[in-house]
Scaffold this motif. Structure first.
Motif, PDB file in Angstrom:
ATOM      1  N   GLN A  20      14.556  -0.091  -5.238  1.00  0.00           N
ATOM      2  CA  GLN A  20      13.124  -0.348  -5.285  1.00  0.00           C
ATOM      3  C   GLN A  20      12.855  -1.380  -6.384  1.00  0.00           C
ATOM      4  OE1 GLN A  20      10.551   3.111  -5.433  1.00  0.00           O
ATOM      5  NE2 GLN A  20       8.925   1.950  -6.443  1.00  0.00           N
ATOM      6  N   VAL A  21      12.153  -2.447  -6.035  1.00  0.00           N
ATOM      7  CA  VAL A  21      11.930  -3.552  -6.966  1.00  0.00           C
ATOM      8  C   VAL A  21      10.605  -3.405  -7.701  1.00  0.00           C
ATOM      9  CG1 VAL A  21      11.585  -6.052  -7.124  1.00  0.00           C
ATOM     10  CG2 VAL A  21      13.368  -5.133  -5.630  1.00  0.00           C
ATOM     11  N   ILE A  22       9.547  -3.009  -6.974  1.00  0.00           N
ATOM     12  CA  ILE A  22       8.233  -2.854  -7.590  1.00  0.00           C
ATOM     13  C   ILE A  22       7.645  -1.512  -7.169  1.00  0.00           C
ATOM     14  CG2 ILE A  22       7.797  -5.341  -7.624  1.00  0.00           C
ATOM     15  CD1 ILE A  22       5.899  -4.938  -5.247  1.00  0.00           C
ATOM     16  N   ALA A  23       6.545  -1.136  -7.799  1.00  0.00           N
ATOM     17  CA  ALA A  23       5.829   0.089  -7.437  1.00  0.00           C
ATOM     18  C   ALA A  23       4.614  -0.265  -6.587  1.00  0.00           C
ATOM     19  CB  ALA A  23       5.391   0.833  -8.700  1.00  0.00           C
ATOM     20  N   ARG A  40      13.590 -10.521  -2.011  1.00  0.00           N
ATOM     21  CA  ARG A  40      14.407 -11.251  -1.028  1.00  0.00           C
ATOM     22  C   ARG A  40      15.880 -10.927  -1.202  1.00  0.00           C
ATOM     23  NH1 ARG A  40      13.263 -17.388  -1.457  1.00  0.00           N
ATOM     24  NH2 ARG A  40      13.254 -16.817  -3.657  1.00  0.00           N
ATOM     25  N   ASP A  41      16.346 -10.842  -2.444  1.00  0.00           N
ATOM     26  CA  ASP A  41      17.759 -10.540  -2.690  1.00  0.00           C
ATOM     27  C   ASP A  41      18.125  -9.154  -2.159  1.00  0.00           C
ATOM     28  OD1 ASP A  41      18.065 -12.988  -3.888  1.00  0.00           O
ATOM     29  OD2 ASP A  41      17.940 -12.230  -5.941  1.00  0.00           O
ATOM     30  N   GLN A  42      17.247  -8.185  -2.362  1.00  0.00           N
ATOM     31  CA  GLN A  42      17.523  -6.840  -1.868  1.00  0.00           C
ATOM     32  C   GLN A  42      17.542  -6.810  -0.339  1.00  0.00           C
ATOM     33  OE1 GLN A  42      18.306  -3.787  -3.414  1.00  0.00           O
ATOM     34  NE2 GLN A  42      18.699  -5.212  -5.094  1.00  0.00           N
ATOM     35  N   LEU A  43      16.563  -7.449   0.291  1.00  0.00           N
ATOM     36  CA  LEU A  43      16.489  -7.410   1.752  1.00  0.00           C
ATOM     37  C   LEU A  43      17.644  -8.169   2.398  1.00  0.00           C
ATOM     38  CD1 LEU A  43      12.659  -7.726   2.380  1.00  0.00           C
ATOM     39  CD2 LEU A  43      14.095  -5.741   2.684  1.00  0.00           C
ATOM     40  N   ALA A  44      18.173  -9.166   1.694  1.00  0.00           N
ATOM     41  CA  ALA A  44      19.317  -9.898   2.234  1.00  0.00           C
ATOM     42  C   ALA A  44      20.552  -9.005   2.375  1.00  0.00           C
ATOM     43  CB  ALA A  44      19.629 -11.100   1.349  1.00  0.00           C
ATOM     44  N   LYS A  45      20.583  -7.889   1.645  1.00  0.00           N
ATOM     45  CA  LYS A  45      21.692  -6.942   1.780  1.00  0.00           C
ATOM     46  C   LYS A  45      21.621  -6.174   3.103  1.00  0.00           C
ATOM     47  CE  LYS A  45      21.776  -5.974  -3.225  1.00  0.00           C
ATOM     48  NZ  LYS A  45      21.613  -4.904  -4.251  1.00  0.00           N
ATOM     49  N   VAL A  63      11.033 -14.525   7.649  1.00  0.00           N
ATOM     50  CA  VAL A  63      10.349 -13.300   8.084  1.00  0.00           C
ATOM     51  C   VAL A  63       9.893 -12.496   6.873  1.00  0.00           C
ATOM     52  CG1 VAL A  63      10.659 -11.090   9.276  1.00  0.00           C
ATOM     53  CG2 VAL A  63      11.579 -13.197  10.276  1.00  0.00           C
ATOM     54  N   VAL A  64      10.760 -12.359   5.884  1.00  0.00           N
ATOM     55  CA  VAL A  64      10.413 -11.622   4.664  1.00  0.00           C
ATOM     56  C   VAL A  64       9.251 -12.306   3.950  1.00  0.00           C
ATOM     57  CG1 VAL A  64      11.251 -10.915   2.381  1.00  0.00           C
ATOM     58  CG2 VAL A  64      12.735 -10.670   4.395  1.00  0.00           C
ATOM     59  N   GLU A  65       9.315 -13.624   3.841  1.00  0.00           N
ATOM     60  CA  GLU A  65       8.231 -14.371   3.200  1.00  0.00           C
ATOM     61  C   GLU A  65       6.909 -14.134   3.918  1.00  0.00           C
ATOM     62  OE1 GLU A  65       8.776 -18.671   2.113  1.00  0.00           O
ATOM     63  OE2 GLU A  65       7.172 -18.915   3.595  1.00  0.00           O
ATOM     64  N   SER A  83      12.861  -3.596  13.242  1.00  0.00           N
ATOM     65  CA  SER A  83      12.534  -2.312  12.605  1.00  0.00           C
ATOM     66  C   SER A  83      13.223  -2.188  11.254  1.00  0.00           C
ATOM     67  CB  SER A  83      12.954  -1.149  13.509  1.00  0.00           C
ATOM     68  OG  SER A  83      12.305  -1.222  14.757  1.00  0.00           O
ATOM     69  N   LEU A  84      14.476  -2.609  11.190  1.00  0.00           N
ATOM     70  CA  LEU A  84      15.223  -2.518   9.935  1.00  0.00           C
ATOM     71  C   LEU A  84      14.573  -3.366   8.848  1.00  0.00           C
ATOM     72  CD1 LEU A  84      17.699  -1.581   8.325  1.00  0.00           C
ATOM     73  CD2 LEU A  84      18.954  -3.542   9.283  1.00  0.00           C
ATOM     74  N   ALA A  85      14.122  -4.564   9.192  1.00  0.00           N
ATOM     75  CA  ALA A  85      13.490  -5.432   8.195  1.00  0.00           C
ATOM     76  C   ALA A  85      12.200  -4.811   7.671  1.00  0.00           C
ATOM     77  CB  ALA A  85      13.209  -6.804   8.804  1.00  0.00           C
ATOM     78  N   ALA A  86      11.391  -4.244   8.574  1.00  0.00           N
ATOM     79  CA  ALA A  86      10.119  -3.649   8.149  1.00  0.00           C
ATOM     80  C   ALA A  86      10.350  -2.421   7.280  1.00  0.00           C
ATOM     81  CB  ALA A  86       9.291  -3.281   9.376  1.00  0.00           C
ATOM     82  N   ALA A  87      11.275  -1.542   7.698  1.00  0.00           N
ATOM     83  CA  ALA A  87      11.565  -0.339   6.920  1.00  0.00           C
ATOM     84  C   ALA A  87      12.179  -0.692   5.568  1.00  0.00           C
ATOM     85  CB  ALA A  87      12.496   0.579   7.710  1.00  0.00           C
ATOM     86  N   SER A  88      13.024  -1.708   5.548  1.00  0.00           N
ATOM     87  CA  SER A  88      13.664  -2.121   4.292  1.00  0.00           C
ATOM     88  C   SER A  88      12.638  -2.705   3.326  1.00  0.00           C
ATOM     89  CB  SER A  88      14.773  -3.147   4.573  1.00  0.00           C
ATOM     90  OG  SER A  88      15.782  -2.589   5.394  1.00  0.00           O
ATOM     91  N   LEU A  89      11.688  -3.467   3.849  1.00  0.00           N
ATOM     92  CA  LEU A  89      10.640  -4.018   2.984  1.00  0.00           C
ATOM     93  C   LEU A  89       9.848  -2.887   2.332  1.00  0.00           C
ATOM     94  CD1 LEU A  89       9.016  -6.481   1.940  1.00  0.00           C
ATOM     95  CD2 LEU A  89       7.531  -6.186   3.942  1.00  0.00           C
ATOM     96  N   ALA A  90       9.483  -1.877   3.125  1.00  0.00           N
ATOM     97  CA  ALA A  90       8.733  -0.747   2.562  1.00  0.00           C
ATOM     98  C   ALA A  90       9.532  -0.052   1.468  1.00  0.00           C
ATOM     99  CB  ALA A  90       8.380   0.243   3.676  1.00  0.00           C
ATOM    100  N   ARG A  91      10.815   0.144   1.693  1.00  0.00           N
ATOM    101  CA  ARG A  91      11.652   0.833   0.711  1.00  0.00           C
ATOM    102  C   ARG A  91      11.723   0.048  -0.600  1.00  0.00           C
ATOM    103  NH1 ARG A  91      16.129   0.927   3.526  1.00  0.00           N
ATOM    104  NH2 ARG A  91      15.373   2.709   4.742  1.00  0.00           N
ATOM    105  N   VAL A  92      11.879  -1.265  -0.492  1.00  0.00           N
ATOM    106  CA  VAL A  92      12.013  -2.106  -1.687  1.00  0.00           C
ATOM    107  C   VAL A  92      10.691  -2.177  -2.461  1.00  0.00           C
ATOM    108  CG1 VAL A  92      12.370  -4.489  -2.419  1.00  0.00           C
ATOM    109  CG2 VAL A  92      13.944  -3.452  -0.781  1.00  0.00           C
TER     110      VAL A  92
END
Length: 333
Positions: free
Chosen positions: A199-202, A18-23, A31-33, A56-65
């Motif tokens: 990236q937070v997790i693998a 959540r902290d990363q996506l808030a950036k 939405v993230v939850e 689109s930005l939220a979905a792509a950012s979630l994948a990246r993190v």
């Protein structure tokens, strides 16, 4: 129940996500939850919001993190199944790439524009986690989640509600940012620069977290509460409050009760708890129910939305009743 260290790992990872996506995106904590719940539940989502709401930005950012692959299907009336599959999951040429359906998180943009043949392929991917085209079977990656975007319906009376919407676990509603947040964006002297997210997790951690959340329990009174909410949407079944007769044409089916308790369990795990509560049910009720309830002409003519129906359900339906601590007798014995 999961052990404490596994729960702490999941909770801390979710907080970092959540902290990363808030950036990158603002005003989208819910939405993230909800996207995380769907991913851990192996579910798929309708993803509705106005243009420019950073879907689109939220979905792509979630994948990246999460260390996952993201791709996008841009829907047109001419889009064919071959455009979605491309050259398969593992093309052999050095300049060839897999089709967009083989990413971990796939944004199907403007889902309503899909032609029937391509829509059938997407539905097969959702239902079977594989696709078959031209006699060839293609497996899909793990994890795999489809986010099918739509624009908000201007006139629900003229809209056609597709029966297969029920296969989507959630309908996530994305709104514009709050006034103060939009003011901050407007006050910037230049266009925002892309944010470098960590990236937070693998990818393998997603499977681990799925295992952890599968051990979260839902006490009987929580399941009873979810069932009462769902069954109250079904008119002519004897358990329906008066306002449902006034506002609802069709209610939610059994998938809604299953997904609601599953989502509540996973949400409890994301916040480090061993059991789901009624508050978890309330938190997931809107995304679980909003595409499963069809309002009638009376509701539409008076401006009553599906979300208002759900708010009324949450206000009217009791969290606990006598006997809620018991599970029903197993009729199979």
């Amino acid at each position: 129940m999961p052990n404490d260290s596994d729960l702490e790992h999941l909770q801390s990872a979710f907080a970092a996500i959540r902290d990363q996506l808030a950036k990158a995106v603002v005003s989208q904590d819910a939405v993230v939850e909800q996207m995380m719940i769907a991913l851990l539940a192996q579910g798929h989502c309708l993803y509705e919001g106005p243009a420019g709401a950073a879907k689109s930005l939220a979905a792509a950012s979630l994948a990246r993190v999460l260390g996952l692959q993201f791709d996008r299907v841009r829907c047109t009336a001419e889009l064919s199944p071959h455009d979605v599959v491309g050259l398969g999951a593992a093309p052999t040429g050095t300049t060839e790439v897999p089709g967009p359906i083989f990413a971990n998180i796939v944004l199907v943009d403007d889902f309503a524009r899909l032609p029937a043949s391509t829509d059938a392929l997407i539905q097969q991917a959702i239902q079977e986690n594989r696709i078959v085209l031209d006699g060839r079977r293609h497996g899909l990656p793990e994890p795999f989640m489809i986010l099918a975007t739509r624009y908000p319906e201007v006139d629900a009376a003229d809209s056609i509600v597709e029966h297969h919407d029920d296969r989507f676990m959630m309908k996530i509603a994305v709104a514009y940012p709050a006034y103060d947040e939009e003011f901050a964006l407007a006050d910037k002297p230049a266009a925002p620069e892309p944010v470098d997210l960590e990236q937070v997790i693998a990818k393998k951690d997603v499977a681990t977290f799925r295992q952890v959340t599968s051990l979260i329990e839902a006490p009987p009174h929580v399941i009873h509460y979810a069932l009462r909410l769902v069954r109250a949407t079904r008119i002519h079944e004897g358990e329906t409050p008066d306002f449902s007769y006034e506002w609802v044409d069709f209610g939610a089916g059994p998938r809604a009760a299953h997904y609601m308790t599953l989502a509540a369990r996973i949400r409890a795990g994301l916040y480090g708890r061993e059991e789901a509560t009624a508050d978890d049910i309330k938190a997931v009720a809107h995304p679980i129910l909003r595409h499963r309830i069809i309002t009638n002409s009376n509701a539409r003519s008076t401006g009553v939305t599906v979300d208002r129906v759900i708010r009324r359900l949450l206000y009217e339906i009791e969290e606990r009743q006598d006997g809620d601590e018991q599970r029903p007798v197993d009729l199979s014995d």
